[in-house]
Design an enzyme around this catalytic site. Sequence first.
Site, mmCIF file in Angstrom:
data_model
loop_
_atom_site.group_PDB
_atom_site.id
_atom_site.type_symbol
_atom_site.label_atom_id
_atom_site.label_comp_id
_atom_site.label_asym_id
_atom_site.label_seq_id
_atom_site.Cartn_x
_atom_site.Cartn_y
_atom_site.Cartn_z
ATOM 1 N N ASP A 1 53.004 39.917 41.186
ATOM 2 C CA ASP A 1 53.624 39.810 39.863
ATOM 3 C C ASP A 1 54.632 38.674 39.913
ATOM 4 O OD1 ASP A 1 54.881 40.154 37.404
ATOM 5 O OD2 ASP A 1 54.851 42.333 37.531
ATOM 6 N N ASP B 1 50.380 36.265 34.509
ATOM 7 C CA ASP B 1 51.424 36.329 35.538
ATOM 8 C C ASP B 1 51.242 37.478 36.522
ATOM 9 O OD1 ASP B 1 51.973 38.385 33.804
ATOM 10 O OD2 ASP B 1 54.114 37.948 33.594
ATOM 11 N N GLU B 2 50.046 38.072 36.597
ATOM 12 C CA GLU B 2 49.842 39.117 37.594
ATOM 13 C C GLU B 2 48.370 39.233 37.954
ATOM 14 O OE1 GLU B 2 50.353 43.258 36.553
ATOM 15 O OE2 GLU B 2 50.299 42.758 34.431
#
Length: 389
Positions: free
Chosen positions: A11, A104-105
Amino acid sequence: MTRHPVIMHVDMDAFYASVEMARRPELRDLPMYVGGAERGVVLSANYPARAFGIEGGMPSTRARRLCPQAVAVPPDHDTYADVSAGVMQLLRSLTDKVEVASIDEAFCDITGAIRRLGEPRTIGELLRARVADEQRIPCSVGIGPSKFIAKLASNQAKPDGLVEVPPDQITAFLHPLPVEAIWGVGPATASRLHKLGLTTIDDLAHTPRPTLQRAFGAHQGALLHDLAWGRDNRSIQVTEPEHSIGAQTTFGRDTDDPRVVHGELLRMAVRASARLREAGMCGRAVSISVRFSDFTTITRTGQLPSPTDVTDEVYAQALRLYQGLHLQRARIRRVGVRIEKLIPADEAYRQPTLDAPERGMREVETAADAVVRKFGPNAVSRATLAGST
């Protein structure tokens, strides 16, 4: 041999804000958020801004009331997509089992990488070091035997940390957490759980399954009970990668100095070639991308005489492509090098030359790769790049 799956959740912390702080380090200690100064919503806020209560999804007007001195930065979605792609490439250099969950992960199954790269924590720290070195942003990593545990572990690792939960520690890790920590438990479900007197995951775990099924329905009640004991059989849904491997960098300041550009092309060739070797592939073409100060971008591609994973050959082609642009002091914002038309290295025929030594740069780079895996991304570098940023 590891008998259970080892899942890693990555993350990128305060992603948009972290990318902007990498470009503008003077903002690191100031409250700042990405979004409109007067209109729109907050897309991402750094931790100094969060201390004032600013968070993603909040109207910009409210953020301004909470912290009038906060710096509002307009979003640059092209750059965010580029940085995200760079991180996903790093993940795929560790394992081919990568599931991109959002910009973003991502989740990845690193079970098969343990023999090659070391213990799970070593792999996680290697990834964090590479993301920090190449993309200049932090990331939090969670490692566990399932996607559920890995996701919770990365939440506990924030900001900029790593938490590993071995199978024999699932209950000790999971049960003290509030029920809100469970994946999918929103405010409405949490409120209903609280009305039943269930505030921690331990409370939930020790509530009989039939009781939860009567309160939440057969499916949701059973799922809540299973998750409370860490049972999650969801597998990694592999996101198809691009059939190329590359690296790119955005300059701290736009530059028109050819020596600076040549140096960064070399650095990107080093990174791309190392990823190529880690993936066990060779490439038959090299492309470069050049973004100018006005954000216009051009790309050029050239074929290689034979498939390669050797940095010098990749860089030589990238440099030829760049020099072929015949730029006259144009100000450049970003450059990238990408290796394309990939084939497995054990299927690549490399034509030797009569004057080729018995051992050459490929053997040198393979040895350097081993050193980097053991001691980190800064353990070995080329002399021409040593000390540069």
